[in-house]
Design a protein around this motif. Structure first.
Motif, PDB file in Angstrom:
ATOM      1  N   ARG A  85       0.814  -1.163  -0.046  1.00 56.42           N
ATOM      2  CA  ARG A  85       0.080   0.034   0.140  1.00 56.42           C
ATOM      3  C   ARG A  85       0.740   1.489   0.004  1.00 56.42           C
ATOM      4  O   ARG A  85       0.309   2.509  -0.057  1.00 56.42           O
ATOM      5  N   SER A  86       2.107   1.081  -0.046  1.00 57.98           N
ATOM      6  CA  SER A  86       2.728   2.459   0.253  1.00 57.98           C
ATOM      7  C   SER A  86       4.482   2.160  -0.984  1.00 57.98           C
ATOM      8  O   SER A  86       4.978   1.028  -0.446  1.00 57.98           O
ATOM      9  N   VAL A  87       4.791   2.854  -1.560  1.00 60.08           N
ATOM     10  CA  VAL A  87       6.132   2.633  -2.069  1.00 60.08           C
ATOM     11  C   VAL A  87       7.107   3.809  -2.281  1.00 60.08           C
ATOM     12  O   VAL A  87       6.541   5.041  -2.479  1.00 60.08           O
ATOM     13  N   ILE A  88       8.391   3.776  -1.764  1.00 57.89           N
ATOM     14  CA  ILE A  88       9.283   4.619  -1.963  1.00 57.89           C
ATOM     15  C   ILE A  88      10.060   4.299  -3.124  1.00 57.89           C
ATOM     16  O   ILE A  88      10.333   3.169  -3.285  1.00 57.89           O
ATOM     17  N   LEU A  89      10.286   5.494  -3.889  1.00 59.76           N
ATOM     18  CA  LEU A  89      10.764   5.035  -5.427  1.00 59.76           C
ATOM     19  C   LEU A  89      11.879   4.992  -5.444  1.00 59.76           C
ATOM     20  O   LEU A  89      12.723   4.496  -6.734  1.00 59.76           O
ATOM     21  N   ALA A  90      12.982   5.132  -4.884  1.00 59.59           N
ATOM     22  CA  ALA A  90      14.353   4.832  -4.569  1.00 59.59           C
ATOM     23  C   ALA A  90      14.971   4.903  -3.264  1.00 59.59           C
ATOM     24  O   ALA A  90      14.351   5.405  -2.504  1.00 59.59           O
ATOM     25  N   TYR A  91      15.886   4.051  -2.967  1.00 61.45           N
ATOM     26  CA  TYR A  91      16.504   3.921  -1.544  1.00 61.45           C
ATOM     27  C   TYR A  91      17.862   4.228  -1.731  1.00 61.45           C
ATOM     28  O   TYR A  91      18.673   3.793  -2.145  1.00 61.45           O
ATOM     29  N   THR A 102       0.994  13.298  -9.905  1.00 62.83           N
ATOM     30  CA  THR A 102       0.333  12.593  -9.128  1.00 62.83           C
ATOM     31  C   THR A 102      -1.166  13.032  -9.127  1.00 62.83           C
ATOM     32  O   THR A 102      -1.430  14.179  -8.967  1.00 62.83           O
ATOM     33  N   ARG A 103      -2.021  12.133  -9.044  1.00 59.22           N
ATOM     34  CA  ARG A 103      -3.487  12.490  -9.145  1.00 59.22           C
ATOM     35  C   ARG A 103      -3.961  12.410  -7.610  1.00 59.22           C
ATOM     36  O   ARG A 103      -5.278  12.515  -7.513  1.00 59.22           O
ATOM     37  N   ALA A 104      -3.171  11.700  -6.681  1.00 58.16           N
ATOM     38  CA  ALA A 104      -3.689  11.625  -5.358  1.00 58.16           C
ATOM     39  C   ALA A 104      -2.647  12.215  -4.434  1.00 58.16           C
ATOM     40  O   ALA A 104      -1.486  12.423  -4.853  1.00 58.16           O
ATOM     41  N   PRO A 105      -2.966  12.331  -3.199  1.00 59.37           N
ATOM     42  CA  PRO A 105      -1.943  12.824  -2.063  1.00 59.37           C
ATOM     43  C   PRO A 105      -0.977  12.050  -1.970  1.00 59.37           C
ATOM     44  O   PRO A 105      -1.189  10.744  -2.127  1.00 59.37           O
ATOM     45  N   VAL A 106       0.255  12.571  -1.788  1.00 57.19           N
ATOM     46  CA  VAL A 106       1.392  11.469  -1.415  1.00 57.19           C
ATOM     47  C   VAL A 106       1.779  11.565   0.092  1.00 57.19           C
ATOM     48  O   VAL A 106       1.495  12.514   0.957  1.00 57.19           O
ATOM     49  N   ILE A 107       3.028  10.753   0.506  1.00 53.33           N
ATOM     50  CA  ILE A 107       3.448  11.179   1.722  1.00 53.33           C
ATOM     51  C   ILE A 107       4.956  11.136   1.605  1.00 53.33           C
ATOM     52  O   ILE A 107       5.511  10.500   0.650  1.00 53.33           O
ATOM     53  N   LEU A 108       5.613  11.783   2.712  1.00 48.07           N
ATOM     54  CA  LEU A 108       6.787  11.476   2.993  1.00 48.07           C
ATOM     55  C   LEU A 108       7.013  10.745   4.381  1.00 48.07           C
ATOM     56  O   LEU A 108       6.894  11.183   5.370  1.00 48.07           O
ATOM     57  N   SER A 109       7.340   9.411   4.345  1.00 52.51           N
ATOM     58  CA  SER A 109       7.100   8.762   5.559  1.00 52.51           C
ATOM     59  C   SER A 109       8.097   8.642   6.421  1.00 52.51           C
ATOM     60  O   SER A 109       7.816   8.597   7.748  1.00 52.51           O
ATOM     61  N   HIS A 110       9.165   9.403   6.211  1.00 52.27           N
ATOM     62  CA  HIS A 110      10.324   9.667   7.373  1.00 52.27           C
ATOM     63  C   HIS A 110      11.115  10.461   6.798  1.00 52.27           C
ATOM     64  O   HIS A 110      12.387  10.378   5.928  1.00 52.27           O
ATOM     65  N   ALA A 111      11.090  11.969   6.960  1.00 50.91           N
ATOM     66  CA  ALA A 111      12.030  13.000   6.643  1.00 50.91           C
ATOM     67  C   ALA A 111      11.421  14.195   7.473  1.00 50.91           C
ATOM     68  O   ALA A 111      10.721  14.359   8.046  1.00 50.91           O
ATOM     69  N   ASN A 112      12.561  15.071   7.472  1.00 46.67           N
ATOM     70  CA  ASN A 112      12.384  16.502   8.016  1.00 46.67           C
ATOM     71  C   ASN A 112      12.539  17.801   7.198  1.00 46.67           C
ATOM     72  O   ASN A 112      12.271  17.632   5.992  1.00 46.67           O
ATOM     73  N   MET A 163       0.133   3.654  -9.673  1.00 46.76           N
ATOM     74  CA  MET A 163      -0.019   3.371  -8.269  1.00 46.76           C
ATOM     75  C   MET A 163      -1.326   4.356  -7.952  1.00 46.76           C
ATOM     76  O   MET A 163      -2.008   3.870  -7.130  1.00 46.76           O
ATOM     77  N   ASN A 164      -1.520   5.457  -8.548  1.00 49.71           N
ATOM     78  CA  ASN A 164      -2.816   6.187  -8.452  1.00 49.71           C
ATOM     79  C   ASN A 164      -4.030   5.341  -8.676  1.00 49.71           C
ATOM     80  O   ASN A 164      -4.850   5.450  -8.062  1.00 49.71           O
ATOM     81  N   ARG A 165      -3.827   4.701  -9.714  1.00 57.00           N
ATOM     82  CA  ARG A 165      -5.079   3.775 -10.188  1.00 57.00           C
ATOM     83  C   ARG A 165      -5.199   2.589  -9.186  1.00 57.00           C
ATOM     84  O   ARG A 165      -6.423   2.327  -8.977  1.00 57.00           O
ATOM     85  N   LEU A 166      -4.162   2.184  -8.676  1.00 63.12           N
ATOM     86  CA  LEU A 166      -4.623   0.993  -7.923  1.00 63.12           C
ATOM     87  C   LEU A 166      -4.936   1.442  -6.430  1.00 63.12           C
ATOM     88  O   LEU A 166      -5.556   0.639  -5.712  1.00 63.12           O
ATOM     89  N   GLY A 167      -4.455   2.573  -5.867  1.00 62.20           N
ATOM     90  CA  GLY A 167      -4.542   3.086  -4.380  1.00 62.20           C
ATOM     91  C   GLY A 167      -3.450   2.729  -3.678  1.00 62.20           C
ATOM     92  O   GLY A 167      -3.507   2.085  -2.553  1.00 62.20           O
ATOM     93  N   ILE A 168      -2.225   2.849  -4.342  1.00 61.92           N
ATOM     94  CA  ILE A 168      -1.024   2.631  -3.430  1.00 61.92           C
ATOM     95  C   ILE A 168      -0.458   4.100  -3.176  1.00 61.92           C
ATOM     96  O   ILE A 168      -0.156   4.914  -4.032  1.00 61.92           O
ATOM     97  N   MET A 169      -0.045   4.286  -1.906  1.00 61.95           N
ATOM     98  CA  MET A 169       0.536   5.443  -1.412  1.00 61.95           C
ATOM     99  C   MET A 169       1.923   5.707  -2.338  1.00 61.95           C
ATOM    100  O   MET A 169       2.539   4.675  -2.005  1.00 61.95           O
ATOM    101  N   ILE A 170       2.253   7.035  -2.652  1.00 61.58           N
ATOM    102  CA  ILE A 170       3.449   7.149  -3.161  1.00 61.58           C
ATOM    103  C   ILE A 170       4.256   7.801  -1.868  1.00 61.58           C
ATOM    104  O   ILE A 170       3.757   8.872  -1.566  1.00 61.58           O
ATOM    105  N   ASP A 171       5.528   7.342  -2.012  1.00 61.25           N
ATOM    106  CA  ASP A 171       6.211   7.858  -0.667  1.00 61.25           C
ATOM    107  C   ASP A 171       7.711   8.631  -1.293  1.00 61.25           C
ATOM    108  O   ASP A 171       8.299   7.857  -1.955  1.00 61.25           O
ATOM    109  N   LEU A 172       7.513   9.860  -0.927  1.00 60.49           N
ATOM    110  CA  LEU A 172       8.796  10.599  -1.787  1.00 60.49           C
ATOM    111  C   LEU A 172      10.034  10.725  -0.770  1.00 60.49           C
ATOM    112  O   LEU A 172      11.103  11.355  -1.063  1.00 60.49           O
ATOM    113  N   SER A 173      10.190   9.947   0.395  1.00 60.10           N
ATOM    114  CA  SER A 173      11.426   9.765   1.258  1.00 60.10           C
ATOM    115  C   SER A 173      12.514   9.098   0.201  1.00 60.10           C
ATOM    116  O   SER A 173      12.211   8.413  -0.517  1.00 60.10           O
TER     117      SER A 173
END
Ligand SMILES: [Zn+2]
Length: 417
Positions: free
Chosen positions: A164-170, A223-233, A199-209
C-alpha cells in the motif's frame, strides 16, 4: 526568618506546583490522545532483525516480539508507546524477487504468531477497525523499487498481496534519483512516471522519502492523489537532500499530502548531520582504505580496526540532539503549511542515530509531551498521531476508485531507462 524570605519561598512554591500541574495536565492529555487516536508510525524496519542482522536469516522464535527485544520495537514497547499501526517495510535479502517474497511470508507469519496483537490491514477502514479492536495494524510498504523495474504487472501483483505504499528509490538511483547518489535521471524516470500513475489507479500511496528534491517535485507535478513522505524532516532546519525543502512542503500542502517527521538525529540538527558526514568519511578511512577486504580480515586486524574506531569515537563524541530539536521541525512545518500535513515516521529498527528521549517505540509520548508544552492542542495532536494519515489513505483509495472506472491497467511503454 524575614518576611521577604517567606514571600520568595511562597512564590517559588506556587510556581513549582503550577508547573507540576501543567505537566500533569499535559501527561493526561497525551495519554488521552494516544488512547483515542493511537499513533500510526509512517516507517518501521522490523524485518531487519530477521533478514539483515549478523545472525540472520533467522526464524520467528529467534527474535520474539512478545518480550523486550534488542531492537527499537516489540509488542510491550509498542503498547507502552500508544502505537496503533506501523507502515512496515517489506524487504528481502538481496534484490531477487524470490527473496523479497520471503519478506511477505514473514510478515504474514508474524501476524499469525501474534494474532492478539498484530493484524495486516490494507484499507483505511481496516486500519481503523484493527485499532478499534485494540490491535496494531501492519500496513505493508516498500522502500525501493528494484522488484518493480520494467514490469507494472509486478506492482499489481504486490498490490494484491497487500502493498500500500512505495518509496521510489532507496538512497541510490533507481526509477528516480536517490537522495544520496549522483543524479542521473533529472528526477523521476519515464518509467517512474508510469509507475506513479498506476499507483494512483491502484490506490498505493507514493512515498517521496529517499529521492532527490527534483524527483519529489516531478511526482508532485503528475500525481492525481495525495502523497506522503514517510520519514523525513524540514530541509530549512537541517540541510540535506533527504529532508523536504520549503518548495516541496508548499507543493505537498497543495497536494493534500503529508510529511511524517522522523527522529533520526542527523536529519534533525545541522550539527548532527555534519558530524554524521565526518563520521562516514573517517569510517571509510579506517575500514575501507586500510582493510579493503573486510571478509578476509584476521582476528588481529579486526581487533586493531575496532580499537582504532573506538579511539576515533571517544575523541569525536556525537553531538547531543534532543526532543526539543525534533519538535522544532513540527513547529516549522506547522507554521509553513499547517497542521493538516504532519505525522510521525520513526524509522525504528532501521537506524542507529537516535535522539535523546526518543530511543524506542515506548518513548513516542515524549514527542507529544514536548508539543503539548509548546501549546499544541489535543485535536492537533490527534491529527499528528493518526487523523492526517487516515485522511490521505482515504483520499488515495477514493481517487483509485474513480480512476478504475475510466482507466485500464497500464502497460508501461518505456521498458527501461
Ligand atoms: Zn529509510
Amino acid at each position: 526568618m524575614t518576611k521577604k524570605f517567606l514571600i520568595v519561598n511562597l512564590v517559588l512554591y506556587i510556581l513549582i506546583s503550577c508547573a507540576g500541574k501543567v505537566e500533569l495536565a499535559h501527561e493526561e492529555m497525551v495519554a488521552k490522545v494516544l488512547r483515542e487516536a493511537p499513533l500510526i508510525d509512517g516507517h518501521n524496519d522490523l524485518l531487519i532483525h530477521y533478514i539483515w542482522c549478523q545472525a540472520c536469516p533467522r526464524e520467528l522464535d529467534a527474535y520474539r516480539l512478545d518480550t523486550i527485544t534488542d531492537g527499537h520495537i516489540d509488542i510491550p514497547r509498542l503498547r507502552k508507546g500508544g502505537v496503533g499501526a506501523l507502515l512496515t517495510n517489506i524487504f528481502g535479502r538481496g534484490k531477487e524477487m524470490n527473496e523479497y517474497l520471503k519478506g511477505w511470508d514473514l510478515i504474514y507469519r508474524i501476524e499469525e504468531k501474534y494474532a492478539d496483537d498484530f493484524k495486516v490491514a490494507v484499507t483505511s477502514s481496516e486500519v481503523r477497525q484493527v485499532m478499534k479492536n485494540g490491535k496494531i495494524a501492519i500496513i505493508p510498504s516498500m522502500e525501493h523499487t528494484y522488484e518493480l523495474v520494467d514490469e507494472l504487472g509486478r506492482l499489481r501483483t504486490l498490490y494484491r498481496l497487500g502493498l500500500r505504499s512505495v518509496i521510489l528509490a532507496y538512497n541510490n538511483n533507481n526509477i528516480a534519483d536517490g537522495a544520496f547518489d549522483e543524479p542521473i535521471h533529472d528526477g523521476l524516470t519515464d518509467y517512474g512516471k508510469e509507475l506513479v500513475l498506476e499507483m494512483n489507479r491502484l490506490g498505493i500511496m507514493i512515498d517521496l522519502s529517499h529521492i532527490t528534491e527534483k524527483g519529489m517535485l516531478d511526482v508532485l507535478e503528475i500525481t492525481r492523489a495525495p502523497v506522503i513522505l514517510s520519514h523525513a524532516n524540514a530541509r530549512a532546519l537541517t540541510e540535506t537532500e533527504r529532508n523536504a525543502s520549503d518548495q516541496v512542503l508548499l507543493k505537498l500542502k497543495e497536494n493534500g499530502g503529508l510529511i511524517m517527521l522522523t527522529p533520526v538525529n542527523y536529519f534533525t540538527t545541522q550539527e548532527a548531520h555534519d558530524y554524521f558526514l565526518v563520521k562516514l568519511d573517517s569510517m571509510s578511512k579506517v575500514f575501507q582504505e586500510k582493510y579493503p577486504n573486510p571478509g578476509q580480515m584476521s582476528e588481529e586486524e579486526i581487533e586493531l580496526a575496532e580499537a582504532e574506531w573506538d579511539a576515533w569515537e571517544s575523541a569525536n563524541p556525537e553531538p547531543k540532539v534532543t526532543v526539543r530539536d525534533f519538535a522544532d521541525h513540527f513547529d516549522y512545518v506547522k507554521k509553513l503549511i499547517g497542521i493538516d500535513h504532519i505525522g510521525i515516521g520513526s524509522d525504528f529498527d532501521g537506524m542507529y542515530y537516535l535522539i535523546e528521549g526518543i530511543e524506542d517505540a515506548s518513548t513516542f509520548p515524549n514527542i507529544l509531551l514536548e508539543l503539548a508544552s509548546r501549546g499544541w492542542t489535543e485535536s492537533e495532536l490527534k491529527k499528528v498521531t493518526q487523523e492526517n494519515f487516515l485522511r490521505v489513505f482515504e483520499a488515495v483509495e477514493q481517487k483509485a476508485a474513480e480512476l478504475q472506472k475510466v482507466e485500464q491497467p497500464r502497460i508501461a511503454k518505456v521498458v527501461s531507462d
